[in-house]
Scaffold this motif. Structure first.
Motif, PDB file in Angstrom:
ATOM      1  N   MET A 292       0.837  -1.192   0.000  1.00  0.00           N
ATOM      2  CA  MET A 292       0.000   0.000   0.000  1.00  0.00           C
ATOM      3  C   MET A 292       0.876   1.248   0.000  1.00  0.00           C
ATOM      4  N   GLN A 293       0.568   2.184  -0.903  1.00  0.00           N
ATOM      5  CA  GLN A 293       1.333   3.421  -0.974  1.00  0.00           C
ATOM      6  C   GLN A 293       0.613   4.519  -0.186  1.00  0.00           C
ATOM      7  N   PHE A 294       1.396   5.283   0.565  1.00  0.00           N
ATOM      8  CA  PHE A 294       0.835   6.351   1.379  1.00  0.00           C
ATOM      9  C   PHE A 294       1.323   7.704   0.882  1.00  0.00           C
ATOM     10  N   LEU A 295       0.432   8.688   0.920  1.00  0.00           N
ATOM     11  CA  LEU A 295       0.783  10.049   0.562  1.00  0.00           C
ATOM     12  C   LEU A 295       1.422  10.747   1.752  1.00  0.00           C
ATOM     13  N   ASP A 296       2.004  11.924   1.504  1.00  0.00           N
ATOM     14  CA  ASP A 296       2.734  12.626   2.565  1.00  0.00           C
ATOM     15  C   ASP A 296       1.883  12.875   3.793  1.00  0.00           C
TER      16      ASP A 296
ATOM     17  N   ASP B  29       2.998   5.105   9.661  1.00  0.00           N
ATOM     18  CA  ASP B  29       3.783   4.742  10.852  1.00  0.00           C
ATOM     19  C   ASP B  29       3.069   3.666  11.669  1.00  0.00           C
ATOM     20  N   LEU B  30       1.753   3.803  11.807  1.00  0.00           N
ATOM     21  CA  LEU B  30       0.984   2.815  12.574  1.00  0.00           C
ATOM     22  C   LEU B  30       0.990   1.457  11.876  1.00  0.00           C
ATOM     23  N   TYR B  31       0.887   1.465  10.551  1.00  0.00           N
ATOM     24  CA  TYR B  31       0.941   0.200   9.807  1.00  0.00           C
ATOM     25  C   TYR B  31       2.308  -0.466   9.972  1.00  0.00           C
ATOM     26  N   GLU B  32       3.358   0.351   9.976  1.00  0.00           N
ATOM     27  CA  GLU B  32       4.703  -0.193  10.158  1.00  0.00           C
ATOM     28  C   GLU B  32       4.842  -0.850  11.531  1.00  0.00           C
ATOM     29  N   GLN B  33       4.327  -0.170  12.553  1.00  0.00           N
ATOM     30  CA  GLN B  33       4.361  -0.735  13.905  1.00  0.00           C
ATOM     31  C   GLN B  33       3.528  -2.013  13.993  1.00  0.00           C
ATOM     32  N   LEU B  34       2.388  -2.027  13.312  1.00  0.00           N
ATOM     33  CA  LEU B  34       1.528  -3.208  13.317  1.00  0.00           C
ATOM     34  C   LEU B  34       2.219  -4.392  12.651  1.00  0.00           C
ATOM     35  N   ASP B  35       2.895  -4.138  11.536  1.00  0.00           N
ATOM     36  CA  ASP B  35       3.607  -5.215  10.841  1.00  0.00           C
ATOM     37  C   ASP B  35       4.717  -5.789  11.725  1.00  0.00           C
ATOM     38  N   LYS B  36       5.434  -4.918  12.430  1.00  0.00           N
ATOM     39  CA  LYS B  36       6.494  -5.387  13.329  1.00  0.00           C
ATOM     40  C   LYS B  36       5.918  -6.211  14.475  1.00  0.00           C
ATOM     41  N   LEU B  37       4.773  -5.755  14.979  1.00  0.00           N
ATOM     42  CA  LEU B  37       4.120  -6.484  16.073  1.00  0.00           C
ATOM     43  C   LEU B  37       3.728  -7.888  15.633  1.00  0.00           C
ATOM     44  N   LYS B  38       3.143  -8.007  14.448  1.00  0.00           N
ATOM     45  CA  LYS B  38       2.735  -9.315  13.941  1.00  0.00           C
ATOM     46  C   LYS B  38       3.951 -10.211  13.702  1.00  0.00           C
TER      47      LYS B  38
ATOM     48  N   LYS C 257      -5.677  -5.766  17.489  1.00  0.00           N
ATOM     49  CA  LYS C 257      -6.992  -5.105  17.396  1.00  0.00           C
ATOM     50  C   LYS C 257      -6.908  -3.651  17.842  1.00  0.00           C
ATOM     51  N   GLU C 258      -6.106  -3.413  18.872  1.00  0.00           N
ATOM     52  CA  GLU C 258      -5.934  -2.033  19.347  1.00  0.00           C
ATOM     53  C   GLU C 258      -5.290  -1.163  18.265  1.00  0.00           C
ATOM     54  N   TYR C 259      -4.277  -1.719  17.614  1.00  0.00           N
ATOM     55  CA  TYR C 259      -3.609  -0.969  16.537  1.00  0.00           C
ATOM     56  C   TYR C 259      -4.551  -0.721  15.364  1.00  0.00           C
ATOM     57  N   GLU C 260      -5.341  -1.732  15.008  1.00  0.00           N
ATOM     58  CA  GLU C 260      -6.285  -1.581  13.898  1.00  0.00           C
ATOM     59  C   GLU C 260      -7.328  -0.509  14.207  1.00  0.00           C
ATOM     60  N   GLN C 261      -7.767  -0.492  15.470  1.00  0.00           N
ATOM     61  CA  GLN C 261      -8.712   0.537  15.894  1.00  0.00           C
ATOM     62  C   GLN C 261      -8.081   1.925  15.824  1.00  0.00           C
ATOM     63  N   LYS C 262      -6.822   2.002  16.257  1.00  0.00           N
ATOM     64  CA  LYS C 262      -6.109   3.278  16.233  1.00  0.00           C
ATOM     65  C   LYS C 262      -5.898   3.756  14.798  1.00  0.00           C
ATOM     66  N   ILE C 263      -5.605   2.819  13.893  1.00  0.00           N
ATOM     67  CA  ILE C 263      -5.435   3.172  12.479  1.00  0.00           C
ATOM     68  C   ILE C 263      -6.738   3.743  11.925  1.00  0.00           C
ATOM     69  N   ALA C 264      -7.858   3.085  12.241  1.00  0.00           N
ATOM     70  CA  ALA C 264      -9.159   3.547  11.752  1.00  0.00           C
ATOM     71  C   ALA C 264      -9.478   4.947  12.284  1.00  0.00           C
ATOM     72  N   GLU C 265      -9.186   5.166  13.561  1.00  0.00           N
ATOM     73  CA  GLU C 265      -9.459   6.481  14.166  1.00  0.00           C
ATOM     74  C   GLU C 265      -8.572   7.566  13.565  1.00  0.00           C
ATOM     75  N   THR C 266      -7.296   7.235  13.367  1.00  0.00           N
ATOM     76  CA  THR C 266      -6.362   8.204  12.787  1.00  0.00           C
ATOM     77  C   THR C 266      -6.759   8.558  11.361  1.00  0.00           C
ATOM     78  N   ARG C 267      -7.142   7.538  10.581  1.00  0.00           N
ATOM     79  CA  ARG C 267      -7.565   7.778   9.207  1.00  0.00           C
ATOM     80  C   ARG C 267      -8.819   8.668   9.181  1.00  0.00           C
TER      81      ARG C 267
END
Length: 317
Positions: free
Chosen positions: A1-5, A12-21, A36-46
């Motif tokens: 997945m490509q992210f814009l600036d 950053d959250l996706y990177e942390q989630l990948d490392k956690l997994k 699940k906490e990270y996924e929730q945080k990603i949804a809220e941040t987005r």
């Protein structure tokens, strides 16, 4: 997945989630609760980011490399698409595509600009910038649809008509003007949808319809922010300010009466869930066609003329 600036906090959250997994897999520790906490945080941040997008950020989203283009929408919404080629005069313009397709049992003529999905294809498609023969091909297909009494749907996504010398020599301005003149008089329902970039006459050349819709993260204006910045400030550095001043986003276009409605995108943009986006768009097209079919052709044409004739506003002093 490509992210814009501006999506860096999400990246950053996706990177942390990948490392956690990864750590969980290596250690054998159950990290599902933390995931699940990270996924929730990603949804809220987005949600926080996308609730406060600037016009320039929406321009960036409209150009996202993973954003679906015309052929992707046709493939996901329709069956039995038969692409038709050539303007019967010069050649087949690869930047403009079109043909009949089956939309849940109804034959519809789809026409739109097509950008490439990689470097080679972008060159082949001329980055979605059509030459005069592209607009003449589009008009030929519209007339064909009218002959067989089939509705027309145009999907607009272009940074502008091709500005090259050879395009001007072959009558770029005349080709676009001819399309405007002829599209107003078409006796079949016409729906125009800006799915990405809608710049200048390049967009308007297939943009005259009974209903003009915009996807949430698309833009529609006379000039791109970069070129506007270059003209006014002699530099591209003011492109964000230009985007603000041009009022080019879908909400402004609706307020000004230049488009008839918005089509909401999945959170994060159409590229995050192309299948869902295609189904949303398909539903809107079917609903709009059903409305337009209730109106007789002569009334539709007059309403089309009245709508475009009344656009714009001015003050007398």
């Amino acid at each position: 997945m490509q992210f814009l600036d501006f999506e860096k906090p999400i990246a950053d959250l996706y990177e942390q989630l990948d490392k956690l997994k990864e750590n969980g897999d290596k250690s054998g520790v159950d990290v599902s609760a933390t995931v699940k906490e990270y996924e929730q945080k990603i949804a809220e941040t987005r949600q926080q980011i996308y609730d406060h997008l600037t016009p320039w950020q929406r321009v960036q989203l409209s150009r996202h490399p993973d954003r679906p283009y015309t052929l992707a929408y046709i493939e996901k919404m329709c069956t039995n698409f038969v692409e038709l080629h050539g303007d019967r005069n010069v050649k087949d313009d690869k930047a403009m595509v079109g043909g009949f397709a089956d939309l849940d049992g109804e034959t519809v003529m789809f026409i739109g600009q097509q950008k490439g999905i990689n470097t080679k294809m972008r060159q082949l498609r001329n980055f979605g910038m059509a030459n005069p023969e592209g607009y003449r091909k589009a008009l030929r297909l519209m007339k064909l649809a009218e002959r067989f009494d089939k509705p027309i749907v145009t999907l607009i996504d272009t940074p502008g008509a091709y500005p090259g010398l050879e395009a001007e020599e072959r009558g770029q301005a005349e080709a676009i003007a001819r399309n405007l003149f002829e599209m107003v008089k078409l006796r079949v329902p016409v729906i125009c949808i800006i799915i990405g970039e809608g710049a200048s006459g390049g967009a308007l050349g297939i943009g005259i319809g009974d209903k003009v819709l915009m996807l949430e993260n698309s833009w529609y204006t006379v000039i791109s922010p970069e070129n506007c910045s270059t003209i006014l400030w002699r530099s591209w550095n003011f492109k964000e300010k230009a985007a603000e001043e041009l009022k080019l986003t879908s909400d402004y276009m609706s307020q000004f009466g230049l488009v008839d409605g918005l089509v909401r995108e999945p959170l994060g943009g159409a590229h995050t869930n192309p299948d869902e986006m295609a189904q949303i768009l398909k539903k809107r097209i079917k609903e709009t066609l059903a409305e337009l079919k209730k109106i007789d052709p002569d009334t539709r044409i007059q309403q089309r003329i009245d709508k475009f004739s009344s656009m714009g506003f001015f003050e007398e002093k």
